[in-house]
Design a protein around this motif. Structure first.
Motif, PDB file in Angstrom:
ATOM      1  N   ARG A   1       0.865  -1.189   0.000  1.00 38.00           N
ATOM      2  CA  ARG A   1       0.000   0.000   0.000  1.00 38.00           C
ATOM      3  C   ARG A   1       0.899   1.236   0.000  1.00 38.00           C
ATOM      4  NH1 ARG A   1      -3.376   0.295   4.937  1.00 38.00           N
ATOM      5  NH2 ARG A   1      -1.386  -0.228   5.914  1.00 38.00           N
ATOM      6  N   SER A   2       0.528   2.218  -0.766  1.00 38.03           N
ATOM      7  CA  SER A   2       1.381   3.388  -0.961  1.00 38.03           C
ATOM      8  C   SER A   2       1.092   4.491   0.059  1.00 38.03           C
ATOM      9  CB  SER A   2       1.175   3.957  -2.360  1.00 38.03           C
ATOM     10  OG  SER A   2       1.864   5.188  -2.514  1.00 38.03           O
TER      11      SER A   2
ATOM     12  N   ARG B   1      -2.945   7.652  -8.518  1.00 37.21           N
ATOM     13  CA  ARG B   1      -2.136   7.436  -9.713  1.00 37.21           C
ATOM     14  C   ARG B   1      -0.673   7.195  -9.349  1.00 37.21           C
ATOM     15  NH1 ARG B   1      -1.415  11.418 -14.990  1.00 37.21           N
ATOM     16  NH2 ARG B   1      -0.373   9.846 -16.306  1.00 37.21           N
ATOM     17  N   MET B   2      -0.191   7.873  -8.321  1.00 37.19           N
ATOM     18  CA  MET B   2       1.168   7.637  -7.840  1.00 37.19           C
ATOM     19  C   MET B   2       1.317   6.183  -7.394  1.00 37.19           C
ATOM     20  SD  MET B   2       4.293   8.570  -7.043  1.00 37.19           S
ATOM     21  CE  MET B   2       4.315  10.369  -7.142  1.00 37.19           C
ATOM     22  N   ALA B   3       0.355   5.689  -6.631  1.00 35.13           N
ATOM     23  CA  ALA B   3       0.407   4.293  -6.173  1.00 35.13           C
ATOM     24  C   ALA B   3       0.435   3.340  -7.364  1.00 35.13           C
ATOM     25  CB  ALA B   3      -0.796   4.000  -5.282  1.00 35.13           C
ATOM     26  N   ASP B   4      -0.365   3.650  -8.382  1.00 37.28           N
ATOM     27  CA  ASP B   4      -0.437   2.798  -9.561  1.00 37.28           C
ATOM     28  C   ASP B   4       0.892   2.765 -10.306  1.00 37.28           C
ATOM     29  OD1 ASP B   4      -2.077   1.184 -11.418  1.00 37.28           O
ATOM     30  OD2 ASP B   4      -1.675   2.824 -12.804  1.00 37.28           O
ATOM     31  N   TYR B   5       1.535   3.905 -10.465  1.00 42.52           N
ATOM     32  CA  TYR B   5       2.830   3.955 -11.146  1.00 42.52           C
ATOM     33  C   TYR B   5       3.903   3.170 -10.397  1.00 42.52           C
ATOM     34  CZ  TYR B   5       2.151   7.382 -14.942  1.00 42.52           C
ATOM     35  OH  TYR B   5       1.788   8.010 -16.111  1.00 42.52           O
ATOM     36  N   LEU B   6       3.833   3.147  -9.075  1.00 44.54           N
ATOM     37  CA  LEU B   6       4.855   2.465  -8.276  1.00 44.54           C
ATOM     38  C   LEU B   6       4.503   1.010  -8.013  1.00 44.54           C
ATOM     39  CD1 LEU B   6       5.681   5.303  -5.719  1.00 44.54           C
ATOM     40  CD2 LEU B   6       6.813   4.785  -7.901  1.00 44.54           C
ATOM     41  N   GLY B   7       3.420   0.550  -8.596  1.00 43.33           N
ATOM     42  CA  GLY B   7       3.065  -0.862  -8.497  1.00 43.33           C
ATOM     43  C   GLY B   7       2.361  -1.260  -7.222  1.00 43.33           C
ATOM     44  N   PHE B   8       1.893  -0.298  -6.433  1.00 43.29           N
ATOM     45  CA  PHE B   8       1.170  -0.622  -5.213  1.00 43.29           C
ATOM     46  C   PHE B   8      -0.280  -0.962  -5.546  1.00 43.29           C
ATOM     47  CE2 PHE B   8       4.652   1.914  -3.395  1.00 43.29           C
ATOM     48  CZ  PHE B   8       5.035   1.087  -2.337  1.00 43.29           C
ATOM     49  N   ALA B   9      -0.837  -1.898  -4.778  1.00 38.44           N
ATOM     50  CA  ALA B   9      -2.213  -2.329  -5.022  1.00 38.44           C
ATOM     51  C   ALA B   9      -3.230  -1.384  -4.417  1.00 38.44           C
ATOM     52  CB  ALA B   9      -2.424  -3.737  -4.462  1.00 38.44           C
ATOM     53  N   ALA B  10      -2.813  -0.579  -3.443  1.00 39.45           N
ATOM     54  CA  ALA B  10      -3.768   0.290  -2.748  1.00 39.45           C
ATOM     55  C   ALA B  10      -3.003   1.408  -2.060  1.00 39.45           C
ATOM     56  CB  ALA B  10      -4.574  -0.512  -1.718  1.00 39.45           C
TER      57      ALA B  10
ATOM     58  N   ARG C   1       4.379 -14.784  -8.911  1.00 39.15           N
ATOM     59  CA  ARG C   1       4.585 -14.300 -10.284  1.00 39.15           C
ATOM     60  C   ARG C   1       3.659 -13.130 -10.594  1.00 39.15           C
ATOM     61  NH1 ARG C   1       4.733 -19.817 -11.494  1.00 39.15           N
ATOM     62  NH2 ARG C   1       2.579 -19.741 -12.248  1.00 39.15           N
ATOM     63  N   ALA C   2       2.406 -13.259 -10.184  1.00 36.75           N
ATOM     64  CA  ALA C   2       1.440 -12.198 -10.477  1.00 36.75           C
ATOM     65  C   ALA C   2       1.805 -10.901  -9.780  1.00 36.75           C
ATOM     66  CB  ALA C   2       0.039 -12.643 -10.062  1.00 36.75           C
ATOM     67  N   ARG C   3       2.243 -10.987  -8.526  1.00 36.85           N
ATOM     68  CA  ARG C   3       2.614  -9.774  -7.781  1.00 36.85           C
ATOM     69  C   ARG C   3       3.844  -9.122  -8.417  1.00 36.85           C
ATOM     70  NH1 ARG C   3      -1.240 -11.495  -6.470  1.00 36.85           N
ATOM     71  NH2 ARG C   3      -1.878  -9.844  -7.866  1.00 36.85           N
ATOM     72  N   ARG C   4       4.808  -9.956  -8.772  1.00 41.99           N
ATOM     73  CA  ARG C   4       6.043  -9.409  -9.352  1.00 41.99           C
ATOM     74  C   ARG C   4       5.767  -8.791 -10.714  1.00 41.99           C
ATOM     75  NH1 ARG C   4       9.548 -13.591  -8.075  1.00 41.99           N
ATOM     76  NH2 ARG C   4      10.388 -12.499  -6.263  1.00 41.99           N
ATOM     77  N   GLU C   5       4.955  -9.463 -11.521  1.00 44.44           N
ATOM     78  CA  GLU C   5       4.627  -8.936 -12.847  1.00 44.44           C
ATOM     79  C   GLU C   5       3.825  -7.643 -12.749  1.00 44.44           C
ATOM     80  OE1 GLU C   5       2.640 -12.166 -14.700  1.00 44.44           O
ATOM     81  OE2 GLU C   5       4.482 -13.380 -14.938  1.00 44.44           O
TER      82      GLU C   5
ATOM     83  N   ARG D   1       5.123  -4.336 -14.590  1.00 39.42           N
ATOM     84  CA  ARG D   1       4.309  -3.650 -15.609  1.00 39.42           C
ATOM     85  C   ARG D   1       4.085  -2.188 -15.222  1.00 39.42           C
ATOM     86  NH1 ARG D   1       1.286  -8.539 -15.637  1.00 39.42           N
ATOM     87  NH2 ARG D   1      -0.212  -7.596 -14.181  1.00 39.42           N
ATOM     88  N   ALA D   2       3.851  -1.946 -13.940  1.00 38.74           N
ATOM     89  CA  ALA D   2       3.632  -0.576 -13.491  1.00 38.74           C
ATOM     90  C   ALA D   2       4.871   0.280 -13.726  1.00 38.74           C
ATOM     91  CB  ALA D   2       3.258  -0.568 -12.009  1.00 38.74           C
ATOM     92  N   LEU D   3       6.044  -0.252 -13.379  1.00 43.11           N
ATOM     93  CA  LEU D   3       7.276   0.520 -13.566  1.00 43.11           C
ATOM     94  C   LEU D   3       7.584   0.722 -15.045  1.00 43.11           C
ATOM     95  CD1 LEU D   3       9.527  -1.020 -10.749  1.00 43.11           C
ATOM     96  CD2 LEU D   3       8.160   1.083 -10.689  1.00 43.11           C
ATOM     97  N   ALA D   4       7.288  -0.290 -15.869  1.00 39.16           N
ATOM     98  CA  ALA D   4       7.487  -0.124 -17.317  1.00 39.16           C
ATOM     99  C   ALA D   4       6.569   0.969 -17.872  1.00 39.16           C
ATOM    100  CB  ALA D   4       7.239  -1.452 -18.026  1.00 39.16           C
ATOM    101  N   ARG D   5       5.350   1.003 -17.390  1.00 38.71           N
ATOM    102  CA  ARG D   5       4.410   2.042 -17.822  1.00 38.71           C
ATOM    103  C   ARG D   5       4.901   3.419 -17.382  1.00 38.71           C
ATOM    104  NH1 ARG D   5       0.469  -0.260 -15.896  1.00 38.71           N
ATOM    105  NH2 ARG D   5       0.129   0.889 -13.950  1.00 38.71           N
ATOM    106  N   LEU D   6       5.464   3.498 -16.181  1.00 40.78           N
ATOM    107  CA  LEU D   6       6.010   4.772 -15.707  1.00 40.78           C
ATOM    108  C   LEU D   6       7.177   5.207 -16.588  1.00 40.78           C
ATOM    109  CD1 LEU D   6       6.449   7.115 -13.758  1.00 40.78           C
ATOM    110  CD2 LEU D   6       7.641   5.531 -12.211  1.00 40.78           C
ATOM    111  N   ASP D   7       8.071   4.283 -16.908  1.00 36.79           N
ATOM    112  CA  ASP D   7       9.195   4.624 -17.793  1.00 36.79           C
ATOM    113  C   ASP D   7       8.677   5.150 -19.132  1.00 36.79           C
ATOM    114  OD1 ASP D   7      11.376   4.128 -16.173  1.00 36.79           O
ATOM    115  OD2 ASP D   7      11.566   2.029 -16.795  1.00 36.79           O
TER     116      ASP D   7
END
Length: 514
Positions: free
Chosen positions: A194-195, A213-222, A482-486, A490-496
Motif C-alpha cells: 500500500r502506498s 495514480r502515484m500508487a499505480d505507477y509504483l506498483g502498489f495495489a492500494a 509471479r502475479a505480484r512481481r509482474e 508492468r507498473a514501472l514499465a508504464r512509468l518509464d
C-alpha cells in the motif's frame, strides 16, 4: 492550481535546452538494484508526469525537470557512482544537475512519505524473494513426503516413541506448517503493498496530489488511506509483521531439525544426513563421530533469525508514533534475507536425508508403539470400553518390558491371561475376543498405518489426496508470486514509458533566442 513561474527565465530556458539536448532518449532508466536510490528516482519520475499533467508543475519547467532527473539517474549508472539513500542526499544531485527550480518536484511532498514509500517497496520486494525460497523448500519437502509415503517410522510425543506413522505423513505435517506460513506471508504482503506517497508528514498537503495514480505507477495495489497512519503507524507495523512471518518460519525450521537431531543421540539411528560435503564432519578427537554440521548450522541460523525478529519488535516498542527505530531498510532487509537462507539450508537438509526403512521398522517392532491399537480394536469391534482395553494393553506392555519381549513375539496365552484378569468381575466375557492371528495383526505397525480411517491420516488414499492438494497449494503460491512481481514490473514499465514520452515531448527543437 497554476504554479508560480520561476525567476530568471532566460537563464532557465538556456539551461533547459542544454540539458535536454545533452541526454539521449531513454536515459531515465534507474538501473541497478531496487534500493532506496532506485525508488527515489521512480517517485520523482512519477511526480514529474502526474504533476505536469495535472497542471501542478508548469509545462515550461518540464524540459528542465526531466533532463535534470535523467542526468542524475544516468550518472548513478557509472562505475563507483554514489546512490544516495535519502531525500536530503538525493535532492542536491537534482539541484546540481538543473538548478533549484527542479525542486518544484517537491511540492506537497516530504522525506517522511517518500521514505515510507521506498521502505514499503523494498520490503515488498524482499517478501517476494522470501516467498520464492519458501516455495522451493515446500516443494522439496512434498517431494520427499511422496518418496516416503510407505516408509513406516516411529513418531514421538513428549520426547518418547508414541505411535507408528508413515514418514511421508510426518513430512506433510511439516509442509502444512509451511503452508500456513505462506498464507501469513501473503496476508502481510497485502498490508505492505500500500502506498503512503502523497500523505506528506501527518495530515496531507494543500496541494491536490493524485495519490492513487502515484500508487499505480509504483506498483502498489492500494493506498494507506489515512495520512497520519501512512507515516506514523502503518510504516512501523510493516516490518513488525514481516518479522512475525520470519519468526514462524524459523520456529518451524527448528522443530524439524530437533526431530531429526534426536536420532543422532541413538546408537542405531533410522534417519541421518548423507555423510560428507557440508552435511557432516568428523570429530577432531573421536574418529567414530560424524557430527551433523548442516543441522547445527541451520538451527543456529534459525535462532539468529528469531533474535533479529524480536529485535524489530523491541525497537517498535514504547516509542512515539512515527519514530524510525524499527523502519530502517538495512536490518529489515537482512532479516528477510537471513530467513530465506535458513529455508535454503532446510531444503539442503531435506535433500541430504537418508532414511533406513528396515531400521525404523525394527525400532517399532522392538517397542510397543502399536499398543493403543489393541484398545481401539477391542472397542471398535467388540464394544469393550476404551479405558478397559487401554488397561489391558498397558498390562501387556508392562509384562513384556519386564520380560524383554518384543511385540511380535508376545505369547498369545499370556495375552489371554492378562485379558481375563483385566475384565474379571465385570460384565465382559472373560475370553480374549481376538484370535492369535488377529492379535498379532493388531500389533503390526504397517497394518496400523494402512488401516487408518480418519481424514488426514497416513492411509494410502489420504496420502494421495493430501500430496495432490499440497502440490496444488505450492503451485497456487508460485502463481501468486509471479502475479505480484509482474504487476510491479508492468507498473514501472508504464512509468518509464510515460516519463520518456513527457521528457521527449519537452525537448526543444532549436536553441532559444536571446
Amino acid at each position: 492550481m497554476k504554479p508560480l513561474l520561476p525567476t530568471r527565465p532566460r537563464a532557465l530556458r538556456t539551461l533547459t535546452w542544454a540539458l535536454a539536448l545533452a541526454l539521449p532518449l531513454g536515459a531515465a532508466r534507474a538501473d541497478g538494484p531496487r534500493d532506496e536510490f532506485f525508488w527515489l528516482g521512480e517517485i520523482n519520475k512519477a511526480t514529474a508526469v502526474i504533476n505536469t499533467e495535472q497542471g501542478l508543475l508548469d509545462r515550461r519547467l518540464t524540459p528542465l525537470v526531466t533532463a535534470g532527473l535523467r542526468q542524475v539517474l544516468r550518472d548513478a549508472q557509472q562505475p563507483g557512482a554514489k546512490r544516495p539513500a535519502s531525500v536530503i542526499t538525493f535532492e542536491p544531485l537534482l539541484i546540481q544537475a538543473a538548478g533549484p527550480e527542479i525542486t518544484w518536484l517537491h511540492a506537497g511532498r516530504s522525506s517522511q512519505d517518500m521514505h515510507a514509500t521506498f521502505r514499503a517497496a523494498i520490503l515488498r520486494d524482499e517478501m517476494l524473494r522470501l516467498a520464492d525460497q519458501l516455495n522451493a523448500t515446500r516443494r522439496t519437502l512434498i517431494d520427499l513426503a511422496d518418496q516416503h509415503r510407505a516408509t513406516i517410522v516411529p513418531n514421538y510425543t513428549n520426547g518418547v516413541a508414541a505411535q507408528p506413522n508413515s514418514y511421508g505423513h510426518n513430512l506433510l505435517g511439516h509442509a502444512a506448517g509451511l503452508e500456513r506460513d505462506a498464507q501469513r506471508l501473503r496476508e502481510a504482503y497485502a498490508r505492505i503493498d500500500r502506498s503512503p506517497m502523497g500523505s506528506t508528514v501527518l495530515n496531507g498537503s494543500s496541494w491536490p496530489l493524485d495519490r492513487a495514480r502515484m500508487a499505480d505507477y509504483l506498483g502498489f495495489a492500494a493506498l494507506v488511506e489515512n495520512a497520519y497512519d501512512a507515516g506514523q503507524i502503518s510504516s512501523v507495523d510493516e516490518p513488525v509483521e514481516a518479522a512475525a512471518v520470519a519468526t514462524s518460519l524459523a520456529l518451524h525450521t527448528g522443530q524439524f531439525i530437533e526431530d531429526v537431531m534426536t536420532q543422532y543421540a541413538q546408537a542405531r539411528p533410522w534417519i541421518l544426513l548423507e555423510e560428507g560435503g557440508a552435511n557432516t564432519y568428523v570429530s577432531s578427537a573421536m574418529p567414530q563421530k560424524r557430527n551433523p554440521g548442516l543441522l547445527n548450522a541451520t538451527r543456529r541460523d534459525a535462532s539468529s533469525v528469531l533474535a533479529q525478529a524480536h529485535g524489530v519488535v523491541l525497537q517498535a516498542h514504547n516509542i512515539p508514533p512515527g519514530m524510525s527505530d524499527a523502519k530502517e531498510v538495512k536490518p529489515n532487509t537482512a532479516l528477510l534475507r537471513d530467513t530465506g537462507a535458513v529455508l535454503k539450508r532446510w531444503q539442503q537438509i531435506l535433500q541430504a536425508l537418508r532414511v533406513n526403512r528396515e531400521r525404523a521398522l525394527d525400532e517399532l517392532n522392538s517397542d510397543w508403539t502399536a499398543s493403543q491399537e489393541l484398545a481401539d480394536v477391542l472397542m471398535r469391534r467388540f464394544q469393550l470400553p476404551f479405558r478397559v482395553g487401554h488397561h489391558f494393553a498397558s498390562e501387556v506392555v508392562a509384562y513384556a518390558r519386564a520380560k524383554a519381549i518384543r511385540p511380535l513375539d508376545f505369547p498369545y496365552r499370556e495375552a489371554q491371561r492378562i485379558y481375563a484378569e483385566t475384565v474379571h468381575g465385570s460384565e465382559h466375557p472373560a475370553q480374549l475376543p481376538l484370535s492369535e492371528a488377529e492379535f498379532r495383526a493388531t500389533l503390526d505397525p504397517v497394518a496400523i498405518v494402512n488401516n487408518r480411517a480418519t481424514a488426514g491420516g497416513p492411509q494410502p488414499a489420504e496420502m494421495t489426496r493430501m500430496l495432490a492438494r499440497a502440490r496444488q497449494s505450492v503451485a497456487d503460491h508460485e502463481a501468486w508470486v509471479r502475479a505480484r512481481r509482474e504487476h510491479v514490473q508492468r507498473a514501472l514499465a508504464r512509468l518509464d514509458q510515460d516519463f520518456d514520452r513527457l521528457a521527449d515531448s519537452a525537448r526543444p527543437a532549436q536553441p532559444p533566442k536571446p
